[in-house]
Design a protein around this motif. Structure first.
Motif, mmCIF file in Angstrom:
data_model
loop_
_atom_site.group_PDB
_atom_site.id
_atom_site.type_symbol
_atom_site.label_atom_id
_atom_site.label_comp_id
_atom_site.label_asym_id
_atom_site.label_seq_id
_atom_site.Cartn_x
_atom_site.Cartn_y
_atom_site.Cartn_z
ATOM 1 N N ASP A 3 32.318 -26.422 44.106
ATOM 2 C CA ASP A 3 31.639 -25.145 43.961
ATOM 3 C C ASP A 3 30.146 -25.316 44.243
ATOM 4 N N ASP A 4 29.518 -24.208 44.521
ATOM 5 C CA ASP A 4 28.131 -24.220 44.982
ATOM 6 C C ASP A 4 27.168 -24.859 43.989
ATOM 7 N N VAL A 5 27.336 -24.586 42.709
ATOM 8 C CA VAL A 5 26.400 -25.130 41.709
ATOM 9 C C VAL A 5 26.466 -26.651 41.700
ATOM 10 N N LYS A 6 27.674 -27.196 41.811
ATOM 11 C CA LYS A 6 27.805 -28.652 41.843
ATOM 12 C C LYS A 6 27.152 -29.219 43.101
ATOM 13 N N LEU A 7 27.330 -28.523 44.220
ATOM 14 C CA LEU A 7 26.697 -28.974 45.458
ATOM 15 C C LEU A 7 25.174 -28.915 45.347
ATOM 16 N N VAL A 8 24.655 -27.866 44.728
ATOM 17 C CA VAL A 8 23.208 -27.751 44.537
ATOM 18 C C VAL A 8 22.710 -28.916 43.683
ATOM 19 N N GLU A 9 23.418 -29.197 42.605
ATOM 20 C CA GLU A 9 23.002 -30.298 41.729
ATOM 21 C C GLU A 9 23.035 -31.629 42.473
ATOM 22 N N ARG A 10 24.077 -31.837 43.279
ATOM 23 C CA ARG A 10 24.161 -33.077 44.061
ATOM 24 C C ARG A 10 23.039 -33.139 45.100
ATOM 25 N N ALA A 58 13.154 -24.731 48.110
ATOM 26 C CA ALA A 58 13.074 -24.050 46.815
ATOM 27 C C ALA A 58 14.335 -24.234 45.984
ATOM 28 N N LEU A 59 15.176 -25.172 46.365
ATOM 29 C CA LEU A 59 16.466 -25.357 45.705
ATOM 30 C C LEU A 59 16.339 -25.573 44.202
ATOM 31 N N ASP A 60 15.265 -26.233 43.781
ATOM 32 C CA ASP A 60 15.089 -26.467 42.345
ATOM 33 C C ASP A 60 14.794 -25.186 41.580
ATOM 34 N N SER A 61 14.431 -24.104 42.287
ATOM 35 C CA SER A 61 14.176 -22.828 41.611
ATOM 36 C C SER A 61 15.439 -21.967 41.512
ATOM 37 N N ARG A 66 23.302 -17.653 38.370
ATOM 38 C CA ARG A 66 23.554 -16.660 39.424
ATOM 39 C C ARG A 66 24.426 -17.274 40.502
ATOM 40 N N LYS A 67 24.916 -16.417 41.399
ATOM 41 C CA LYS A 67 25.692 -16.914 42.527
ATOM 42 C C LYS A 67 24.745 -17.477 43.581
ATOM 43 N N PHE A 68 25.070 -18.643 44.098
ATOM 44 C CA PHE A 68 24.249 -19.267 45.129
ATOM 45 C C PHE A 68 24.201 -18.384 46.372
ATOM 46 N N SER A 69 25.343 -17.789 46.718
ATOM 47 C CA SER A 69 25.379 -16.956 47.925
ATOM 48 C C SER A 69 24.421 -15.779 47.806
ATOM 49 N N SER A 70 24.343 -15.148 46.656
ATOM 50 C CA SER A 70 23.415 -14.029 46.465
ATOM 51 C C SER A 70 21.974 -14.493 46.609
ATOM 52 N N TRP A 71 21.675 -15.649 46.038
ATOM 53 C CA TRP A 71 20.326 -16.217 46.137
ATOM 54 C C TRP A 71 19.972 -16.492 47.589
ATOM 55 N N LEU A 72 20.910 -17.066 48.339
ATOM 56 C CA LEU A 72 20.671 -17.394 49.740
ATOM 57 C C LEU A 72 20.559 -16.130 50.594
#
Length: 192
Positions: A3-10, A58-61, A66-72
């Protein structure tokens, strides 16, 4: 599929593979949205690169609630709006495209294909819808694309565009109405 949150954390932990996965997952939807907003494929590619550079810087922000897709999509929205403000878009003519420019290979018969007349009508309708969408105000076009091309919920569209939920609903209603009116003017009446 992680999932996106795990990918962001990685990705934040330094994983280049996580960056690549996020890029691959969202490259086409972001490019598609930008292309239809600015109506210039080459410019849309440049803007898509800009969107991903901004996002990864800005990934750390990113708020993980929230949903990553909405943020992007929000970053893509802001990038496209900035570009539209910087340049004046020429209006497109309402005439239909040159029929001689159609891809003739696509019209060759195929035994497994549906009725060629129905297929041709569907392609013509799709082309007419594309041209109709191009005629919409940019704000109407954007909410219509986010809803029906990207499949975002009303609340997500409001989040991406920064518009109140009621305005999103109003824009969608008016966009559909304007598109239907334009299609009717072009001779496309609703079936049934």
């Amino acid at each position: 599929m992680a999932d996106d949150v795990k990918l962001v954390e990685r990705a934040l932990a330094g994983s280049e593979e996580a960056y690549r996965l996020l890029l691959r997952r969202y490259q086409r939807p972001i490019l598609g949205l930008l292309c239809r907003m600015v109506r210039d494929p080459a410019l849309a590619e440049d803007l898509a690169q800009e969107v991903f550079v901004k996002a990864f810087r800005a990934l750390d922000s990113f708020d993980r609630s929230r949903k990553f897709s909405s943020w992007l999509f929000k970053i893509a929205h802001n990038t496209a709006i900035d570009q539209l403000r910087r340049r004046e878009l020429d209006t497109l003519p309402l005439e239909t495209p040159d029929p001689d420019s159609a891809d003739l290979l696509a019209l060759l018969p195929d035994d497994r294909a549906e009725d060629p007349v129905a297929a041709a009508e569907r392609r013509q309708l799709a082309t007419a819808i594309e041209h109709g969408i191009e005629q919409l105000r940019p704000s109407y076009r954007e909410v219509l694309l986010l809803r029906f091309e990207q499949g975002l919920a009303y609340e997500e569209i409001a989040d991406v565009t920064g518009l109140p939920l009621g305005t999103v609903k109003t824009h969608l209603f008016r966009a559909r109405k304007a598109l239907a009116r334009w299609l009717a003017e072009q001779g496309w009446e609703p079936a049934g």
